[in-house]
Write a protein that holds these residues in place. Sequence first.
Motif, PDB file in Angstrom:
ATOM      1  N   VAL A   1      39.505  20.926 -10.488  1.00  0.00           N
ATOM      2  CA  VAL A   1      38.632  20.543  -9.296  1.00  0.00           C
ATOM      3  C   VAL A   1      37.374  19.116 -10.246  1.00  0.00           C
ATOM      4  CG1 VAL A   1      37.282  20.555  -7.100  1.00  0.00           C
ATOM      5  CG2 VAL A   1      39.055  22.483  -8.371  1.00  0.00           C
ATOM      6  N   ASP A   2      36.733  18.368 -10.058  1.00  0.00           N
ATOM      7  CA  ASP A   2      36.265  17.792 -10.316  1.00  0.00           C
ATOM      8  C   ASP A   2      34.883  17.395  -9.377  1.00  0.00           C
ATOM      9  OD1 ASP A   2      37.476  16.674 -12.030  1.00  0.00           O
ATOM     10  OD2 ASP A   2      38.074  14.643 -11.411  1.00  0.00           O
ATOM     11  N   LEU A   3      33.549  18.261  -9.946  1.00  0.00           N
ATOM     12  CA  LEU A   3      32.826  18.139  -9.044  1.00  0.00           C
ATOM     13  C   LEU A   3      31.760  17.200  -9.096  1.00  0.00           C
ATOM     14  CD1 LEU A   3      32.394  22.380  -9.401  1.00  0.00           C
ATOM     15  CD2 LEU A   3      33.498  20.800  -6.702  1.00  0.00           C
ATOM     16  N   ASP A   4      31.263  16.579  -8.013  1.00  0.00           N
ATOM     17  CA  ASP A   4      30.039  15.797  -8.308  1.00  0.00           C
ATOM     18  C   ASP A   4      29.383  15.629  -7.416  1.00  0.00           C
ATOM     19  OD1 ASP A   4      32.689  13.367  -9.647  1.00  0.00           O
ATOM     20  OD2 ASP A   4      32.448  12.546  -7.769  1.00  0.00           O
ATOM     21  N   LEU A   5      27.536  16.178  -8.695  1.00  0.00           N
ATOM     22  CA  LEU A   5      26.982  16.734  -8.257  1.00  0.00           C
ATOM     23  C   LEU A   5      25.385  15.372  -7.444  1.00  0.00           C
ATOM     24  CD1 LEU A   5      27.743  19.278  -9.623  1.00  0.00           C
ATOM     25  CD2 LEU A   5      25.754  19.895  -9.515  1.00  0.00           C
ATOM     26  N   TYR A   6      25.262  14.936  -6.616  1.00  0.00           N
ATOM     27  CA  TYR A   6      24.110  13.838  -6.803  1.00  0.00           C
ATOM     28  C   TYR A   6      22.733  14.866  -6.456  1.00  0.00           C
ATOM     29  CZ  TYR A   6      28.570  11.161  -5.221  1.00  0.00           C
ATOM     30  OH  TYR A   6      29.862  10.263  -5.444  1.00  0.00           O
ATOM     31  N   ASP A   7      22.099  13.260  -6.892  1.00  0.00           N
ATOM     32  CA  ASP A   7      21.012  13.758  -6.299  1.00  0.00           C
ATOM     33  C   ASP A   7      20.238  14.105  -5.161  1.00  0.00           C
ATOM     34  OD1 ASP A   7      20.616  10.989  -5.768  1.00  0.00           O
ATOM     35  OD2 ASP A   7      19.071  10.867  -7.014  1.00  0.00           O
ATOM     36  N   ALA A   8      18.895  14.034  -4.724  1.00  0.00           N
ATOM     37  CA  ALA A   8      18.240  14.236  -2.968  1.00  0.00           C
ATOM     38  C   ALA A   8      18.690  13.374  -2.654  1.00  0.00           C
ATOM     39  CB  ALA A   8      16.702  14.544  -2.983  1.00  0.00           C
TER      40      ALA A   8
END
Length: 483
Positions: free
Chosen positions: A195-202
Amino acid sequence: MPRQQPDRTDRRERDRRRSARAGAGRAAGPGVGAAADPAAPPPLLPPEVRRALGGDGTHRPDSEPPAPGPEGARPSERALRLATVAAAAAAAAVLSGQPWLLALAVGPACLLVLAGAGGRPDRARASAEVASRRYFEGETVTAKITVGFDGTAGWIDPGVAPGPGSELLSVDVTGPVVTLGFTAARWGRWSLGVVDLDLYDAGGLARSTVRVDLGEIEVFPVPADGSLTPIPVRLPDRLGEHTARQSGEGIEVIGVRPHVWGERQRRIHWPSTTRRGSIQINQFAAERTADAVILLDAFSDVADPVTGASSLDESLRVAAGLVRTYLRSHDRVGIVSVGGKLHWLQPGTGDAYFYRIVQTVLDVRRDLSFHTPDLNRLPPPALPHGALVYAVTPLADNRIMDVLGGLAERGNPIAVVEIPIGDPRIAADDPVEQLALRLWRLDREAVRFSLVEKGIPVVPWLGDTLDLSLAPLLRSRLSGRAT
Protein backbone atom coordinates in the motif's frame (compact mmCIF):
# COMPACT_ATOMS: atom_id res chain seq x y z
CA MET A 1 -8.20 16.09 10.68
CA PRO A 2 -10.40 17.34 7.81
CA ARG A 3 -10.85 15.00 4.89
CA GLN A 4 -10.76 16.35 1.37
CA GLN A 5 -10.37 14.76 -2.02
CA PRO A 6 -7.47 15.39 -4.37
CA ASP A 7 -8.38 17.06 -7.63
CA ARG A 8 -8.64 15.18 -10.91
CA THR A 9 -5.14 16.18 -11.96
CA ASP A 10 -3.66 14.45 -8.91
CA ARG A 11 -5.76 11.43 -9.68
CA ARG A 12 -4.46 11.24 -13.24
CA GLU A 13 -0.89 11.54 -11.99
CA ARG A 14 -1.44 8.70 -9.53
CA ASP A 15 -2.99 6.57 -12.25
CA ARG A 16 0.03 7.14 -14.49
CA ARG A 17 2.36 6.16 -11.65
CA ARG A 18 0.48 2.90 -11.22
CA SER A 19 0.10 2.17 -14.91
CA ALA A 20 3.29 0.13 -14.68
CA ARG A 21 1.44 -2.33 -12.48
CA ALA A 22 -1.51 -2.37 -14.84
CA GLY A 23 0.71 -2.99 -17.87
CA ALA A 24 2.76 -5.68 -16.17
CA GLY A 25 -0.32 -7.77 -15.39
CA ARG A 26 -0.17 -11.22 -16.89
CA ALA A 27 -3.09 -13.50 -17.57
CA ALA A 28 -3.96 -15.26 -14.34
CA GLY A 29 -3.96 -19.04 -14.20
CA PRO A 30 -7.17 -21.00 -13.90
CA GLY A 31 -8.79 -20.28 -10.59
CA VAL A 32 -11.51 -21.92 -8.60
CA GLY A 33 -14.84 -22.39 -10.31
CA ALA A 34 -15.86 -21.38 -13.80
CA ALA A 35 -13.54 -19.63 -16.18
CA ALA A 36 -14.04 -15.94 -16.66
CA ASP A 37 -15.71 -14.88 -19.87
CA PRO A 38 -13.50 -12.32 -21.65
CA ALA A 39 -16.60 -10.67 -23.10
CA ALA A 40 -18.30 -10.29 -19.71
CA PRO A 41 -17.94 -6.88 -18.02
CA PRO A 42 -15.83 -6.78 -14.86
CA PRO A 43 -17.69 -6.61 -11.56
CA LEU A 44 -18.61 -3.11 -10.47
CA LEU A 45 -16.40 -2.01 -7.59
CA PRO A 46 -17.00 0.92 -5.23
CA PRO A 47 -15.42 4.22 -6.37
CA GLU A 48 -12.91 4.27 -3.52
CA VAL A 49 -11.76 0.76 -4.42
CA ARG A 50 -11.32 1.61 -8.11
CA ARG A 51 -9.40 4.73 -7.15
CA ALA A 52 -7.13 2.78 -4.78
CA LEU A 53 -6.40 0.17 -7.47
CA GLY A 54 -5.40 2.84 -9.99
CA GLY A 55 -5.27 2.38 -13.75
CA ASP A 56 -8.68 1.26 -14.97
CA GLY A 57 -9.67 0.14 -11.46
CA THR A 58 -9.62 -3.63 -12.09
CA HIS A 59 -7.87 -6.50 -10.32
CA ARG A 60 -4.87 -8.07 -12.02
CA PRO A 61 -3.85 -11.05 -9.90
CA ASP A 62 -0.35 -11.64 -11.27
CA SER A 63 0.73 -8.03 -11.74
CA GLU A 64 3.84 -6.57 -10.15
CA PRO A 65 3.55 -3.78 -7.57
CA PRO A 66 4.52 -0.29 -8.80
CA ALA A 67 7.92 1.20 -8.05
CA PRO A 68 8.01 3.12 -4.74
CA GLY A 69 7.61 6.88 -4.95
CA PRO A 70 10.45 9.31 -4.21
CA GLU A 71 11.27 10.06 -0.60
CA GLY A 72 10.40 13.37 1.03
CA ALA A 73 7.83 16.02 0.15
CA ARG A 74 7.27 17.01 -3.45
CA PRO A 75 4.86 19.33 -5.25
CA SER A 76 1.47 17.95 -6.08
CA GLU A 77 -0.23 18.33 -9.41
CA ARG A 78 -2.37 21.11 -7.98
CA ALA A 79 0.72 23.14 -7.05
CA LEU A 80 2.27 22.58 -10.49
CA ARG A 81 -0.92 23.67 -12.21
CA LEU A 82 -1.23 26.89 -10.18
CA ALA A 83 2.43 27.71 -10.73
CA THR A 84 2.09 27.11 -14.46
CA VAL A 85 -0.90 29.45 -14.73
CA ALA A 86 0.89 32.22 -12.77
CA ALA A 87 4.09 31.90 -14.80
CA ALA A 88 2.21 31.87 -18.10
CA ALA A 89 0.25 35.01 -17.17
CA ALA A 90 3.40 36.87 -16.06
CA ALA A 91 5.24 35.90 -19.26
CA ALA A 92 2.32 37.01 -21.39
CA ALA A 93 2.23 40.39 -19.60
CA VAL A 94 5.96 40.96 -20.20
CA LEU A 95 5.94 39.88 -23.83
CA SER A 96 2.77 41.78 -24.79
CA GLY A 97 3.36 44.86 -22.65
CA GLN A 98 -0.15 44.62 -21.18
CA PRO A 99 0.06 45.09 -17.41
CA TRP A 100 -3.52 43.97 -16.86
CA LEU A 101 -2.48 40.40 -17.71
CA LEU A 102 -0.65 40.32 -14.40
CA ALA A 103 -4.04 40.15 -12.72
CA LEU A 104 -4.36 36.61 -14.07
CA ALA A 105 -1.27 35.59 -12.12
CA VAL A 106 -2.38 37.15 -8.83
CA GLY A 107 -5.08 34.58 -8.11
CA PRO A 108 -2.90 31.44 -8.47
CA ALA A 109 -0.03 33.13 -6.62
CA CYS A 110 -2.27 34.03 -3.68
CA LEU A 111 -3.60 30.47 -3.54
CA LEU A 112 -0.04 29.13 -3.46
CA VAL A 113 0.89 31.44 -0.61
CA LEU A 114 -2.23 30.87 1.45
CA ALA A 115 -2.29 27.09 0.99
CA GLY A 116 1.40 26.74 1.76
CA ALA A 117 0.99 28.51 5.09
CA GLY A 118 -1.21 25.71 6.46
CA GLY A 119 1.67 23.33 7.28
CA ARG A 120 2.47 19.91 5.93
CA PRO A 121 3.14 16.42 7.34
CA ASP A 122 6.78 15.52 8.05
CA ARG A 123 8.56 12.29 8.93
CA ALA A 124 5.63 10.09 7.85
CA ARG A 125 5.58 6.50 9.07
CA ALA A 126 3.03 3.70 8.97
CA SER A 127 2.49 0.24 10.44
CA ALA A 128 0.14 -2.51 9.24
CA GLU A 129 -1.76 -5.03 11.33
CA VAL A 130 -3.55 -8.10 9.94
CA ALA A 131 -5.89 -9.93 12.29
CA SER A 132 -4.77 -13.42 11.19
CA ARG A 133 -2.39 -14.98 8.72
CA ARG A 134 -4.46 -18.10 7.99
CA TYR A 135 -7.70 -18.09 6.03
CA PHE A 136 -9.88 -20.36 3.95
CA GLU A 137 -10.90 -19.54 0.40
CA GLY A 138 -13.63 -16.93 0.31
CA GLU A 139 -13.01 -15.50 3.77
CA THR A 140 -12.51 -11.78 4.35
CA VAL A 141 -9.07 -10.46 5.30
CA THR A 142 -8.99 -7.17 7.20
CA ALA A 143 -5.82 -5.06 7.27
CA LYS A 144 -5.55 -2.01 9.49
CA ILE A 145 -2.87 0.60 8.72
CA THR A 146 -2.02 3.30 11.23
CA VAL A 147 -0.24 6.38 9.87
CA GLY A 148 1.92 8.62 12.03
CA PHE A 149 3.48 11.98 11.09
CA ASP A 150 4.60 15.29 12.47
CA GLY A 151 2.71 18.42 11.51
CA THR A 152 -0.64 18.65 9.77
CA ALA A 153 -2.11 16.52 7.00
CA GLY A 154 -5.05 17.50 4.84
CA TRP A 155 -6.01 14.01 3.72
CA ILE A 156 -4.57 10.53 3.08
CA ASP A 157 -4.95 8.91 -0.32
CA PRO A 158 -4.14 5.13 -0.35
CA GLY A 159 -3.02 3.25 -3.42
CA VAL A 160 -3.27 -0.55 -3.15
CA ALA A 161 -1.49 -3.26 -5.13
CA PRO A 162 -3.16 -6.54 -4.02
CA GLY A 163 -1.24 -9.80 -4.10
CA PRO A 164 -2.06 -12.59 -6.58
CA GLY A 165 -4.22 -14.53 -4.11
CA SER A 166 -6.41 -11.69 -2.83
CA GLU A 167 -8.89 -9.15 -4.14
CA LEU A 168 -9.59 -5.70 -2.71
CA LEU A 169 -13.16 -5.27 -1.48
CA SER A 170 -13.30 -2.09 0.58
CA VAL A 171 -11.26 0.97 1.50
CA ASP A 172 -12.04 3.14 4.52
CA VAL A 173 -9.98 6.15 5.61
CA THR A 174 -10.83 7.50 9.06
CA GLY A 175 -8.36 10.08 10.25
CA PRO A 176 -4.89 8.51 10.38
CA VAL A 177 -6.28 4.95 10.18
CA VAL A 178 -6.77 3.17 6.84
CA THR A 179 -8.82 -0.04 6.92
CA LEU A 180 -8.66 -2.36 3.90
CA GLY A 181 -10.88 -5.36 3.24
CA PHE A 182 -9.66 -8.22 1.01
CA THR A 183 -11.11 -11.54 0.04
CA ALA A 184 -8.93 -14.67 -0.01
CA ALA A 185 -9.54 -15.71 -3.62
CA ARG A 186 -7.19 -18.68 -4.24
CA TRP A 187 -5.48 -21.23 -2.05
CA GLY A 188 -1.76 -20.90 -1.61
CA ARG A 189 0.82 -18.90 0.24
CA TRP A 190 0.58 -15.36 -1.10
CA SER A 191 1.73 -11.84 -0.42
CA LEU A 192 -1.29 -9.78 0.67
CA GLY A 193 0.08 -6.77 -1.23
CA VAL A 194 1.63 -3.35 -0.72
CA VAL A 195 0.00 0.00 0.00
CA ASP A 196 1.31 3.45 -0.99
CA LEU A 197 -0.09 6.16 1.27
CA ASP A 198 0.01 9.70 -0.17
CA LEU A 199 -0.11 12.31 2.61
CA TYR A 200 -1.22 15.76 1.36
CA ASP A 201 -0.79 19.05 3.21
CA ALA A 202 -3.77 21.15 4.20
CA GLY A 203 -3.83 22.99 0.87
CA GLY A 204 -3.07 20.01 -1.31
CA LEU A 205 0.11 21.59 -2.70
CA ALA A 206 2.68 19.10 -1.37
CA ARG A 207 2.58 15.42 -0.67
CA SER A 208 4.82 12.68 0.66
CA THR A 209 4.46 8.93 0.13
CA VAL A 210 5.05 6.12 2.61
CA ARG A 211 4.92 2.44 1.55
CA VAL A 212 3.59 -0.36 3.75
CA ASP A 213 4.04 -4.08 3.08
CA LEU A 214 1.06 -6.07 4.33
CA GLY A 215 3.05 -9.30 4.64
CA GLU A 216 2.14 -12.86 3.67
CA ILE A 217 -0.98 -14.90 4.31
CA GLU A 218 -1.80 -18.58 3.95
CA VAL A 219 -5.05 -19.43 2.18
CA PHE A 220 -6.31 -22.97 2.70
CA PRO A 221 -8.63 -24.72 0.25
CA VAL A 222 -12.19 -25.46 1.29
CA PRO A 223 -12.17 -29.24 1.98
CA ALA A 224 -14.61 -31.46 0.19
CA ASP A 225 -17.39 -32.82 2.39
CA GLY A 226 -17.29 -36.48 3.35
CA SER A 227 -17.80 -38.95 6.18
CA LEU A 228 -16.92 -42.39 4.77
CA THR A 229 -13.53 -43.87 5.68
CA PRO A 230 -12.67 -47.06 3.77
CA ILE A 231 -10.00 -49.09 5.55
CA PRO A 232 -7.42 -51.70 4.50
CA VAL A 233 -7.51 -55.39 5.37
CA ARG A 234 -4.81 -55.16 8.02
CA LEU A 235 -4.72 -52.38 10.57
CA PRO A 236 -1.87 -51.28 12.82
CA ASP A 237 -1.88 -52.53 16.40
CA ARG A 238 -3.20 -49.26 17.85
CA LEU A 239 -6.51 -48.54 19.49
CA GLY A 240 -8.99 -46.78 17.24
CA GLU A 241 -12.54 -46.76 15.94
CA HIS A 242 -12.32 -49.29 13.07
CA THR A 243 -13.32 -52.91 13.53
CA ALA A 244 -10.42 -55.26 12.83
CA ARG A 245 -10.61 -58.91 11.82
CA GLN A 246 -8.63 -59.93 14.88
CA SER A 247 -10.36 -60.58 18.19
CA GLY A 248 -9.79 -58.20 21.05
CA GLU A 249 -11.40 -55.56 23.22
CA GLY A 250 -14.25 -54.05 21.24
CA ILE A 251 -18.01 -53.77 21.07
CA GLU A 252 -18.83 -55.79 17.91
CA VAL A 253 -19.52 -59.50 18.56
CA ILE A 254 -17.86 -61.80 16.03
CA GLY A 255 -18.51 -65.18 17.70
CA VAL A 256 -18.50 -67.23 20.88
CA ARG A 257 -15.86 -69.41 22.54
CA PRO A 258 -15.53 -71.54 25.67
CA HIS A 259 -15.14 -69.76 28.98
CA VAL A 260 -11.68 -69.42 30.50
CA TRP A 261 -11.29 -69.12 34.24
CA GLY A 262 -10.97 -65.49 35.32
CA GLU A 263 -12.99 -63.89 32.52
CA ARG A 264 -15.87 -61.54 33.25
CA GLN A 265 -19.25 -63.10 33.77
CA ARG A 266 -21.01 -60.24 32.00
CA ARG A 267 -19.62 -61.60 28.71
CA ILE A 268 -21.41 -64.93 29.03
CA HIS A 269 -23.57 -65.74 26.01
CA TRP A 270 -26.51 -67.48 27.69
CA PRO A 271 -28.24 -68.97 24.61
CA SER A 272 -25.05 -70.80 23.57
CA THR A 273 -24.32 -71.79 27.17
CA THR A 274 -27.78 -73.34 27.53
CA ARG A 275 -27.56 -75.11 24.18
CA ARG A 276 -24.04 -76.56 24.61
CA GLY A 277 -24.17 -77.28 28.30
CA SER A 278 -20.95 -75.35 29.03
CA ILE A 279 -20.22 -71.69 29.64
CA GLN A 280 -19.69 -69.77 26.39
CA ILE A 281 -18.20 -66.27 26.19
CA ASN A 282 -18.87 -63.56 23.61
CA GLN A 283 -15.88 -62.90 21.40
CA PHE A 284 -15.43 -59.29 20.28
CA ALA A 285 -13.55 -57.77 17.36
CA ALA A 286 -10.59 -55.56 18.14
CA GLU A 287 -10.87 -51.86 17.39
CA ARG A 288 -7.90 -50.36 15.63
CA THR A 289 -6.88 -47.12 13.99
CA ALA A 290 -5.87 -46.78 10.34
CA ASP A 291 -2.90 -45.17 8.61
CA ALA A 292 -3.79 -43.19 5.48
CA VAL A 293 -1.39 -41.34 3.18
CA ILE A 294 -2.66 -38.88 0.57
CA LEU A 295 -0.59 -38.91 -2.64
CA LEU A 296 -1.15 -35.58 -4.42
CA ASP A 297 -0.36 -35.45 -8.14
CA ALA A 298 1.19 -32.04 -8.88
CA PHE A 299 2.86 -33.00 -12.15
CA SER A 300 0.41 -30.89 -14.15
CA ASP A 301 -2.39 -28.38 -13.74
CA VAL A 302 -5.03 -28.99 -16.40
CA ALA A 303 -7.89 -26.58 -17.02
CA ASP A 304 -11.25 -28.10 -17.90
CA PRO A 305 -12.11 -26.98 -21.45
CA VAL A 306 -15.75 -26.37 -20.50
CA THR A 307 -15.75 -25.03 -16.94
CA GLY A 308 -12.15 -23.79 -16.77
CA ALA A 309 -11.74 -25.47 -13.35
CA SER A 310 -8.16 -26.23 -12.35
CA SER A 311 -7.33 -29.89 -11.77
CA LEU A 312 -4.76 -28.91 -9.16
CA ASP A 313 -7.36 -26.87 -7.25
CA GLU A 314 -9.79 -29.78 -7.29
CA SER A 315 -7.05 -32.24 -6.30
CA LEU A 316 -6.06 -30.23 -3.25
CA ARG A 317 -9.71 -29.77 -2.28
CA VAL A 318 -10.27 -33.54 -2.44
CA ALA A 319 -7.02 -34.22 -0.57
CA ALA A 320 -8.00 -31.78 2.18
CA GLY A 321 -11.41 -33.45 2.44
CA LEU A 322 -9.83 -36.90 2.82
CA VAL A 323 -7.46 -35.60 5.47
CA ARG A 324 -10.26 -34.01 7.48
CA THR A 325 -12.50 -37.09 7.20
CA TYR A 326 -9.86 -39.50 8.51
CA LEU A 327 -8.73 -37.12 11.24
CA ARG A 328 -12.33 -36.99 12.47
CA SER A 329 -12.15 -40.77 12.90
CA HIS A 330 -8.98 -40.32 14.98
CA ASP A 331 -6.87 -42.03 12.31
CA ARG A 332 -3.33 -41.06 11.39
CA VAL A 333 -3.02 -39.20 8.07
CA GLY A 334 0.06 -38.14 6.10
CA ILE A 335 0.73 -36.39 2.79
CA VAL A 336 3.12 -36.91 -0.12
CA SER A 337 3.00 -34.53 -3.10
CA VAL A 338 4.86 -35.48 -6.28
CA GLY A 339 5.79 -33.16 -9.11
CA GLY A 340 8.50 -30.55 -8.83
CA LYS A 341 9.92 -30.61 -5.32
CA LEU A 342 8.89 -33.64 -3.30
CA HIS A 343 6.87 -32.63 -0.21
CA TRP A 344 5.91 -35.10 2.49
CA LEU A 345 4.73 -35.23 6.07
CA GLN A 346 4.58 -38.39 8.14
CA PRO A 347 1.16 -39.56 9.35
CA GLY A 348 -0.16 -37.92 12.47
CA THR A 349 -3.45 -37.20 14.17
CA GLY A 350 -5.25 -34.32 15.83
CA ASP A 351 -7.24 -31.33 14.60
CA ALA A 352 -4.15 -29.11 14.42
CA TYR A 353 -2.48 -31.65 12.13
CA PHE A 354 -4.85 -30.69 9.33
CA TYR A 355 -3.19 -27.30 8.99
CA ARG A 356 0.29 -28.83 9.04
CA ILE A 357 -0.65 -31.19 6.22
CA VAL A 358 -2.13 -28.45 4.03
CA GLN A 359 0.81 -26.13 4.72
CA THR A 360 3.12 -28.86 3.40
CA VAL A 361 1.64 -28.64 -0.11
CA LEU A 362 0.82 -24.92 -0.38
CA ASP A 363 3.99 -24.29 -2.40
CA VAL A 364 3.30 -26.79 -5.19
CA ARG A 365 2.41 -23.94 -7.58
CA ARG A 366 5.82 -22.35 -7.07
CA ASP A 367 7.77 -25.38 -8.30
CA LEU A 368 8.84 -24.83 -11.91
CA SER A 369 10.86 -28.02 -12.49
CA PHE A 370 9.22 -31.42 -12.66
CA HIS A 371 10.65 -34.89 -12.23
CA THR A 372 9.53 -38.37 -11.28
CA PRO A 373 10.48 -38.87 -7.64
CA ASP A 374 11.86 -42.09 -6.23
CA LEU A 375 9.43 -42.97 -3.45
CA ASN A 376 11.75 -45.73 -2.27
CA ARG A 377 14.01 -43.00 -0.91
CA LEU A 378 11.31 -41.70 1.39
CA PRO A 379 12.01 -42.35 5.08
CA PRO A 380 9.83 -45.13 6.52
CA PRO A 381 7.74 -42.76 8.69
CA ALA A 382 6.50 -40.97 5.54
CA LEU A 383 4.91 -44.10 4.06
CA PRO A 384 4.35 -46.73 6.79
CA HIS A 385 4.14 -50.36 5.82
CA GLY A 386 0.55 -51.32 5.04
CA ALA A 387 -0.74 -47.73 5.06
CA LEU A 388 -3.71 -47.02 2.81
CA VAL A 389 -2.64 -44.70 -0.01
CA TYR A 390 -5.11 -42.40 -1.76
CA ALA A 391 -3.72 -41.13 -5.07
CA VAL A 392 -5.56 -37.94 -6.04
CA THR A 393 -4.71 -37.40 -9.69
CA PRO A 394 -6.27 -36.38 -13.03
CA LEU A 395 -4.31 -39.23 -14.71
CA ALA A 396 -3.07 -36.69 -17.26
CA ASP A 397 0.66 -37.40 -16.91
CA ASN A 398 2.27 -40.77 -17.55
CA ARG A 399 4.79 -40.21 -14.77
CA ILE A 400 2.11 -40.74 -12.16
CA MET A 401 1.69 -44.27 -13.53
CA ASP A 402 5.32 -45.02 -12.66
CA VAL A 403 4.75 -43.71 -9.14
CA LEU A 404 1.62 -45.82 -8.67
CA GLY A 405 3.42 -48.88 -10.01
CA GLY A 406 6.20 -48.38 -7.48
CA LEU A 407 3.70 -48.11 -4.65
CA ALA A 408 1.93 -51.27 -5.77
CA GLU A 409 5.24 -53.14 -5.71
CA ARG A 410 5.80 -51.99 -2.12
CA GLY A 411 2.58 -53.72 -1.14
CA ASN A 412 0.59 -50.75 0.09
CA PRO A 413 -3.16 -50.84 -0.58
CA ILE A 414 -3.93 -48.06 -3.07
CA ALA A 415 -7.08 -46.30 -4.23
CA VAL A 416 -7.09 -43.72 -7.03
CA VAL A 417 -9.46 -40.77 -6.90
CA GLU A 418 -9.58 -39.48 -10.48
CA ILE A 419 -10.08 -35.76 -10.99
CA PRO A 420 -12.07 -35.26 -14.24
CA ILE A 421 -10.52 -32.90 -16.76
CA GLY A 422 -13.26 -32.89 -19.40
CA ASP A 423 -13.12 -33.80 -23.07
CA PRO A 424 -11.12 -31.60 -25.44
CA ARG A 425 -13.16 -29.25 -27.56
CA ILE A 426 -13.63 -30.35 -31.15
CA ALA A 427 -15.54 -29.18 -34.20
CA ALA A 428 -18.83 -31.04 -34.49
CA ASP A 429 -18.53 -31.33 -38.27
CA ASP A 430 -14.88 -32.47 -38.40
CA PRO A 431 -14.62 -36.29 -38.66
CA VAL A 432 -10.87 -36.24 -37.99
CA GLU A 433 -11.30 -34.42 -34.68
CA GLN A 434 -14.16 -36.74 -33.73
CA LEU A 435 -11.92 -39.73 -34.36
CA ALA A 436 -9.16 -38.13 -32.31
CA LEU A 437 -11.62 -37.61 -29.43
CA ARG A 438 -12.63 -41.27 -29.56
CA LEU A 439 -8.99 -42.33 -29.44
CA TRP A 440 -8.38 -39.96 -26.52
CA ARG A 441 -11.27 -41.48 -24.58
CA LEU A 442 -10.08 -45.02 -25.34
CA ASP A 443 -6.63 -44.10 -24.09
CA ARG A 444 -8.15 -42.86 -20.83
CA GLU A 445 -10.08 -46.10 -20.48
CA ALA A 446 -6.90 -48.09 -21.10
CA VAL A 447 -5.14 -46.21 -18.30
CA ARG A 448 -7.96 -46.98 -15.88
CA PHE A 449 -8.05 -50.63 -16.97
CA SER A 450 -4.30 -51.03 -16.42
CA LEU A 451 -4.68 -49.74 -12.86
CA VAL A 452 -7.59 -52.07 -12.12
CA GLU A 453 -5.57 -54.98 -13.48
CA LYS A 454 -2.89 -54.17 -10.90
CA GLY A 455 -5.48 -54.31 -8.12
CA ILE A 456 -5.80 -50.53 -7.81
CA PRO A 457 -9.45 -49.39 -7.78
CA VAL A 458 -10.24 -46.13 -9.60
CA VAL A 459 -13.15 -43.97 -8.44
CA PRO A 460 -14.11 -40.64 -10.07
CA TRP A 461 -14.47 -37.38 -8.17
CA LEU A 462 -18.06 -36.35 -8.83
CA GLY A 463 -17.66 -32.83 -7.51
CA ASP A 464 -20.39 -32.99 -4.86
CA THR A 465 -19.30 -34.98 -1.82
CA LEU A 466 -16.57 -37.52 -1.14
CA ASP A 467 -19.12 -40.08 0.04
CA LEU A 468 -20.41 -40.57 -3.52
CA SER A 469 -16.87 -41.28 -4.74
CA LEU A 470 -15.74 -43.47 -1.85
CA ALA A 471 -18.93 -45.54 -1.56
CA PRO A 472 -17.75 -48.22 -4.07
CA LEU A 473 -14.64 -48.78 -1.92
CA LEU A 474 -16.82 -49.94 1.00
CA ARG A 475 -17.83 -53.14 -0.77
CA SER A 476 -14.68 -54.84 0.48
CA ARG A 477 -11.61 -53.86 2.41
CA LEU A 478 -8.65 -52.66 0.37
CA SER A 479 -5.69 -55.01 0.19
CA GLY A 480 -2.17 -54.75 -1.15
CA ARG A 481 0.35 -57.36 -2.17
CA ALA A 482 1.83 -57.51 1.31
CA THR A 483 -1.50 -58.51 2.79
